[in-house]
Design a protein around this motif. Structure first.
Motif, PDB file in Angstrom:
ATOM      1  N   HIS B 108       0.782  -1.256   0.005  1.00  0.00           N
ATOM      2  CA  HIS B 108       0.071  -0.166  -0.071  1.00  0.00           C
ATOM      3  C   HIS B 108       0.509   1.119   0.174  1.00  0.00           C
ATOM      4  N   ARG B 109       1.821   1.279  -0.902  1.00  0.00           N
ATOM      5  CA  ARG B 109       3.131   2.298  -0.531  1.00  0.00           C
ATOM      6  C   ARG B 109       3.458   2.656  -1.656  1.00  0.00           C
ATOM      7  N   PRO B 110       3.440   4.015  -2.403  1.00  0.00           N
ATOM      8  CA  PRO B 110       3.653   4.217  -4.040  1.00  0.00           C
ATOM      9  C   PRO B 110       4.947   3.583  -4.712  1.00  0.00           C
ATOM     10  N   VAL B 111       5.118   2.281  -5.548  1.00  0.00           N
ATOM     11  CA  VAL B 111       5.836   1.769  -6.499  1.00  0.00           C
ATOM     12  C   VAL B 111       7.488   2.924  -6.140  1.00  0.00           C
ATOM     13  N   ALA B 112       7.721   3.900  -7.109  1.00  0.00           N
ATOM     14  CA  ALA B 112       8.475   4.926  -6.873  1.00  0.00           C
ATOM     15  C   ALA B 112       9.305   4.842  -5.639  1.00  0.00           C
ATOM     16  N   ALA B 113       8.510   4.850  -4.105  1.00  0.00           N
ATOM     17  CA  ALA B 113       9.174   5.340  -2.956  1.00  0.00           C
ATOM     18  C   ALA B 113       9.890   3.974  -2.549  1.00  0.00           C
ATOM     19  N   ILE B 114       9.676   3.093  -2.862  1.00  0.00           N
ATOM     20  CA  ILE B 114       9.667   1.449  -2.484  1.00  0.00           C
ATOM     21  C   ILE B 114      10.761   0.875  -3.210  1.00  0.00           C
ATOM     22  N   ILE B 115      10.996   1.768  -4.846  1.00  0.00           N
ATOM     23  CA  ILE B 115      11.950   0.944  -5.395  1.00  0.00           C
ATOM     24  C   ILE B 115      13.129   2.439  -4.572  1.00  0.00           C
ATOM     25  N   ALA B 116      13.074   3.300  -5.051  1.00  0.00           N
ATOM     26  CA  ALA B 116      13.649   4.448  -4.675  1.00  0.00           C
ATOM     27  C   ALA B 116      14.519   3.932  -3.234  1.00  0.00           C
ATOM     28  N   GLU B 117      14.229   3.485  -2.157  1.00  0.00           N
ATOM     29  CA  GLU B 117      14.710   3.362  -0.977  1.00  0.00           C
ATOM     30  C   GLU B 117      15.501   2.335  -1.561  1.00  0.00           C
ATOM     31  N   GLN B 118      15.351   1.229  -2.068  1.00  0.00           N
ATOM     32  CA  GLN B 118      15.924  -0.124  -2.248  1.00  0.00           C
ATOM     33  C   GLN B 118      16.947   0.254  -3.364  1.00  0.00           C
ATOM     34  N   ILE B 119      16.974   1.286  -4.211  1.00  0.00           N
ATOM     35  CA  ILE B 119      18.060   0.455  -5.480  1.00  0.00           C
ATOM     36  C   ILE B 119      19.600   1.096  -5.368  1.00  0.00           C
ATOM     37  N   GLY B 120      19.839   1.652  -3.529  1.00  0.00           N
ATOM     38  CA  GLY B 120      20.838   2.816  -3.421  1.00  0.00           C
ATOM     39  C   GLY B 120      22.038   1.297  -4.009  1.00  0.00           C
ATOM     40  N   PRO B 121      21.426   0.134  -2.551  1.00  0.00           N
ATOM     41  CA  PRO B 121      23.021  -1.083  -2.560  1.00  0.00           C
ATOM     42  C   PRO B 121      23.067  -1.450  -3.452  1.00  0.00           C
ATOM     43  N   ILE B 270      20.348  -8.927  -8.698  1.00  0.00           N
ATOM     44  CA  ILE B 270      19.688 -10.027  -8.080  1.00  0.00           C
ATOM     45  C   ILE B 270      19.192 -10.982  -7.706  1.00  0.00           C
ATOM     46  N   LEU B 271      20.019 -11.725  -7.979  1.00  0.00           N
ATOM     47  CA  LEU B 271      20.903 -12.970  -7.547  1.00  0.00           C
ATOM     48  C   LEU B 271      21.795 -13.087  -6.567  1.00  0.00           C
ATOM     49  N   ILE B 272      23.031 -12.299  -5.979  1.00  0.00           N
ATOM     50  CA  ILE B 272      23.842 -12.611  -5.897  1.00  0.00           C
ATOM     51  C   ILE B 272      23.298 -11.446  -4.438  1.00  0.00           C
ATOM     52  N   GLU B 273      22.148 -10.314  -4.455  1.00  0.00           N
ATOM     53  CA  GLU B 273      21.756  -9.590  -3.000  1.00  0.00           C
ATOM     54  C   GLU B 273      20.903 -10.890  -2.317  1.00  0.00           C
ATOM     55  N   ILE B 274      20.136 -12.435  -3.298  1.00  0.00           N
ATOM     56  CA  ILE B 274      19.670 -12.896  -2.590  1.00  0.00           C
ATOM     57  C   ILE B 274      20.632 -14.168  -1.676  1.00  0.00           C
ATOM     58  N   GLY B 282      17.175  -6.657  -5.073  1.00  0.00           N
ATOM     59  CA  GLY B 282      16.556  -8.034  -5.435  1.00  0.00           C
ATOM     60  C   GLY B 282      15.875  -9.070  -4.473  1.00  0.00           C
ATOM     61  N   GLY B 283      15.831  -8.657  -2.490  1.00  0.00           N
ATOM     62  CA  GLY B 283      14.611  -8.920  -2.074  1.00  0.00           C
ATOM     63  C   GLY B 283      13.338  -8.535  -2.348  1.00  0.00           C
ATOM     64  N   VAL B 284      13.721  -7.516  -2.683  1.00  0.00           N
ATOM     65  CA  VAL B 284      11.983  -6.471  -2.864  1.00  0.00           C
ATOM     66  C   VAL B 284      11.193  -7.494  -3.919  1.00  0.00           C
ATOM     67  N   LEU B 285      12.014  -7.620  -5.323  1.00  0.00           N
ATOM     68  CA  LEU B 285      11.178  -7.917  -6.470  1.00  0.00           C
ATOM     69  C   LEU B 285      11.288  -9.469  -6.220  1.00  0.00           C
TER      70      LEU B 285
END
Lengths: 287, 329
Positions: B108-121, B270-274, B282-285
């Motif tokens: 229930h949150r904007p996708v842009a915010a979720i991705i922006a939070e996680q894309i840094g690492p 994505i794979l290596i983060e898992i 990776g985890g989010v996706l």
């Protein structure tokens, strides 16, 4: 008469022997690995040492030994036998995905190269767009939309890997389209479909065999990656990706459950890559 | 007649050689790629089997049972599933133009915010891996190119192996050997600089095999050029020639390769983060894919298409700077 018959019979044999003498060791080793997995895929029972589904809790999580060549899993099932049991399904997924991606790539690549003009640039743009999305992400889209299943896995990997092949095929077709013999056939007044069928396609096929061979290995790797992420399915047979996903939970206590299925995927992919490259080198050397 | 038409062609050429025109065209085609990617994610969503409102409710509640009609109607009204496809498509594109990638079904949150939070690492991991891959690839190339001994054979064999082996598998081996058995690096989920070493190495190894093979070909080709022999006769050492002359000439394909590696980097990250349970995209996706949270996955597709377009623009620009002979159209 009899001499003629002898010549025709022994010639392929002699060619085969001559071929075998020129095969480098790594290619021979790769062929043996491929044959081993192919045999396991067709009749796993011949090579298995244990029942792949027999649970024996007293011998759970044992490291590789004489009794269990590649160790056992948390339920005491023999990993070696399970790996062979799963070979069939893994190879089938790899072959299916490669067949799908090659079909898509052939249609797109051939249509683009032969039509030229606006149609070519539209098709090339479509391929560009698919190319702009990483293979794994493209596969994830299909799993999200259609839900995890063997069919989704094949479709996801097939479509995910298609854009790269489509580009290569288009380039291949374009270079053949400009060769002398196609020009000559045009000058002789052959109809265009005939030129495509008799001259362009057969000449594009040779590099394609090498590409397809390598592609099967890549497809198995991508499919196993999906399964590794837990986005494949848990089929009744212990498919390699399913083994990888199950082994992830035990990697700290029982490394073999994760490393060995990965080794099977790598060994198979590496073998087909080496064989594919060998085919490629031979074809290029000839032409 | 012919004279005029040649003239016209010349003006067209001059215009397309103008850097500003070239730049504008590149931006336009980049926008077209992102727009097409948006169309693709929209079309794929329409192909989703079953009732979409039902799926959204199931994703939210975790149940699989059929939802009451009233609830379905609310969802349909909220996401506009009951409107004609053309209207839905128009609204989808308009929202994207405003930078709105939709709202996650589950969070229930904007996708842009979720991705922006996680894309840094993820980006840190990808860039670190790209640099490390180049260091490994260049070092091995400098050592083995044009030489025919046991080391060059071993190293080029290793390159083929690394380029083929699945990244998640290499990562697992590194994890088992260095973190679990030797205890040199933290095992999982560490965001400290030490925790970055193993994931970076895992991602870089695959790429370095891939880079190494292409650079090796280019390098061997340059080694046969006359200016290499000339530099050697002037008394420059073999290694010096390799470092100063050959490497510079092999740099151009290197730039292109870095651009092409973007897709491999993202898939691999994505794979290596898992594997290392790292924070990141990776985890989010993966969580979104298994819970069928479509907006997050299609948002990530759009972002990566945008990244791809930006990176290829940078690649083309640096090409113009590195080799002024190249006139891109």
């Amino acid at each position: 008469m009899s001499m003629l018959a002898e010549v025709t019979v022994s010639r392929p044999l002699r060619e085969l022997l001559a071929f075998a003498r020129h095969v480098p060791v790594r290619v021979a080793a790769s062929l043996i690995i491929i044959c081993f997995f192919a045999l396991a895929a067709v009749m796993p029972k011949v090579l298995q040492t244990h029942d792949p589904f027999a649970i024996d809790l007293r011998s759970s999580l044992q490291s590789p030994s004489i009794a269990h060549l590649l160790g056992t899993d948390q339920l005491g099932r023999d990993l070696y036998s399970r790996l062979l049991e799963g070979a069939g399904q893994s190879l089938a997924i790899g072959l299916g995905a490669t067949a799908l991606s090659m079909s898509i790539a052939l249609i797109l690549g051939v249509a683009a190269a032969l039509s030229g003009g606006v149609f070519d640039s539209i098709l090339s743009r479509i391929v560009d767009v698919l190319f702009a999305i990483p293979t794994l992400l493209l596969a994830l889209v299909f799993v999200t939309v259609f839900g995890p299943s063997v069919l989704t896995e094949v479709i996801a990997v097939g479509i995910g890997t298609a854009p790269g092949y489509a580009r290569m095929i288009r380039g291949q077709m374009l270079s053949i389209k400009g060769t002398g013999y196609v020009e000559a056939a045009k000058a002789l007044g052959h109809p265009f479909p005939r030129i495509v069928w008799r001259h362009i396609l057969p000449n594009a096929m040779n590099p394609l065999t090498a590409m397809t061979t390598i592609g099967v290995g890549q497809a198995i790797i991508w499919a196993s990656a999906l399964a590794f992420l837990g986005l494949g399915v848990a089929p009744p047979a212990p498919e390699w990706g399913a083994l990888l996903n199950a082994g992830r939970n035990y990697v700290i206590y029982a490394w073999w459950l994760e490393i060995i299925p990965g080794l099977a995927v790598t060994a198979f992919a590496l073998s087909v890559t080496i064989v594919g490259r060998h085919i490629q080198a031979r074809l290029e050397g000839k032409s | 007649m012919t004279l005029i038409s040649t003239r016209r062609n010349d003006t067209v050429k001059v215009v397309s050689h103008n850097p500003l025109v070239w730049f504008a065209r590149r931006i336009l085609s980049g926008v077209a790629v992102v727009w097409a990617a948006a169309t693709f994610t929209f079309l794929v969503q329409c192909l989703m089997p079953g009732d979409r409102a039902q799926i959204v409710i199931n994703v939210r509640s975790g149940d699989v049972g059929p939802a009451p009609a009233a609830e379905l109607a609310t969802i349909n009204a909220k996401y506009g599933f009951d409107q004609p496809l053309a209207v839905q498509y128009g609204k989808y594109i308009l929202r994207i133009l405003h930078g709105d990638l939709g709202e996650s079904y589950q969070q229930h949150r904007p996708v842009a915010a979720i991705i922006a939070e996680q894309i840094g690492p993820t980006i840190v991991l990808a860039i670190a891996a790209l640099l490390m891959a180049w260091v490994i690839a260049i070092l091995t190339t400098l050592l083995i190119a044009g030489r025919d001994n046991i080391w060059s054979k071993l190293l080029s064999g290793a390159q083929i192996f690394l380029a083929t082996a699945p990244p998640y598998w290499l990562a697992t081996i590194l994890l088992v050997v260095f973190a679990v058995n030797l205890r040199i690096f933290p095992v999982v989920g560490e965001s400290s600089p030490m925790g970055l070493v193993l994931p970076t190495l895992a991602l870089a190894l695959e790429l370095s095999g891939f880079f190494g093979q292409v650079v090796l070909n280019e390098f061997t080709r340059v080694l046969e050029q006359p200016f290499v022999t000339s530099a050697r006769t002037r008394g420059m050492s073999d290694f010096g020639v390799r470092l100063h002359h050959v490497l510079r000439h092999a740099a151009l394909p290197g730039v292109t390769l870095s651009g092409w590696a973007l897709g491999k980097l993202l898939s691999g990250a994505i794979l290596i983060e898992i594997v290392f349970a790292r924070q990141g995209l990776g985890g989010v996706l993966v969580a979104a894919t298994s819970s069928r949270d479509v907006p997050i996955v299609s948002g990530a597709v759009l972002i990566s298409a945008g990244l791809f377009v930006t990176v290829s623009l940078i690649v083309d620009l640096s090409y113009r700077m590195l080799d002024p002979r190249i006139r891109l159209t």
